[in-house]
Scaffold this motif. Sequence first.
Motif, short mmCIF file in Angstrom:
data_model
loop_
_atom_site.label_atom_id
_atom_site.label_comp_id
_atom_site.label_asym_id
_atom_site.label_seq_id
_atom_site.Cartn_x
_atom_site.Cartn_y
_atom_site.Cartn_z
N ARG A 207 0.83 -1.21 0.00
CA ARG A 207 0.00 0.00 0.00
C ARG A 207 0.86 1.27 0.00
O ARG A 207 0.56 2.23 -0.72
CB ARG A 207 -0.93 0.00 1.22
CG ARG A 207 -2.17 -0.87 1.03
CD ARG A 207 -3.06 -0.85 2.25
NE ARG A 207 -4.32 -1.57 2.01
CZ ARG A 207 -5.16 -1.94 2.95
NH1 ARG A 207 -4.88 -1.67 4.22
NH2 ARG A 207 -6.28 -2.58 2.64
N LYS A 211 0.74 4.03 -2.94
CA LYS A 211 0.42 5.44 -2.65
C LYS A 211 1.52 6.36 -3.19
O LYS A 211 1.24 7.48 -3.66
CB LYS A 211 0.25 5.64 -1.14
CG LYS A 211 -1.00 5.00 -0.58
CD LYS A 211 -1.04 5.10 0.94
CE LYS A 211 -2.24 4.38 1.52
NZ LYS A 211 -2.24 4.42 3.01
N THR A 225 -5.76 1.86 -0.46
CA THR A 225 -6.28 2.28 0.83
C THR A 225 -7.27 1.24 1.33
O THR A 225 -7.77 0.42 0.55
CB THR A 225 -6.98 3.66 0.74
OG1 THR A 225 -8.06 3.56 -0.19
CG2 THR A 225 -6.00 4.72 0.27
N THR A 236 -6.99 9.47 7.80
CA THR A 236 -5.74 8.82 7.40
C THR A 236 -4.92 8.43 8.62
O THR A 236 -4.32 7.35 8.67
CB THR A 236 -4.91 9.77 6.51
OG1 THR A 236 -5.69 10.12 5.38
CG2 THR A 236 -3.60 9.11 6.08
N GLU A 239 -6.27 5.28 10.15
CA GLU A 239 -5.98 4.11 9.34
C GLU A 239 -4.62 3.53 9.68
O GLU A 239 -4.42 2.32 9.63
CB GLU A 239 -6.02 4.45 7.86
CG GLU A 239 -5.69 3.25 6.96
CD GLU A 239 -5.76 3.58 5.49
OE1 GLU A 239 -6.31 4.62 5.15
OE2 GLU A 239 -5.26 2.77 4.70
#
Length: 245
Positions: A207, A211, A225, A236, A239
Amino acid sequence: MSDSFFETHLATLEAIPENSTRRSIPVVVYTQEAETLYHWAIQDADALQSVGLTLEFIESLPVRVRLLREAEARWQLEYRANKAATAEWVAQSPLAYELRDNLLRAFRYAFRKEEGLLQRVADIADGSSHADMIQDLALLAALGEQQRTQLEAINFDITHLQQAATQAETMASLLARSSGDKLEGNPGKILRDKAYVYLQEAVDEIRECGKYVFYANDARLKGYTSGYFRKHKKSTNTEEESVSA
């Protein structure tokens, strides 16, 4: 999944530190997200490899997913079995305590003129834990067999001695199995959590790479995501939080 597959990777899981942290996403959701991430990342394999992520690492995702699913399945089977044992303990333990108390009462009366035997009964009765109760039943059964004559003299039902011995074995097994549903320190849960961390290591790396590569490409960026956190309107920062156990 075959046992041989899981056993092949067992050493890898066991090498992960027990104090590693994992996210609070449910296993069934996390494994599905990881599987989706794999198919998404394979489409972007060339772009991801261009910044250092290897195809071999991406291909490790399905293996890690399978390991977590198997570890979770094993833990759930164990957990449910232990929960059943807990329910059985709750149902049977009052009867076991009652039997122990009745034996103590009968023995104290039967041995009332024997100081040495009374002291043995007092020693047996010492302690108040579940384990003490189980040991009491076993010891009382043995002592009763040695003193059958005095017990018969008060018209004591001798069959209660065998009942106590059998109950001691039954309750010991139930206590051992019901104690296994405690989360902390359970080997099955520890291994499940390690499998989660092992999958998380790969998910995080892929991930982060995605990103970085697709920061300006919203269409591809969304695949890197967590849908779980998006659905629950997490920020964010949320997460990226991890929780222990």
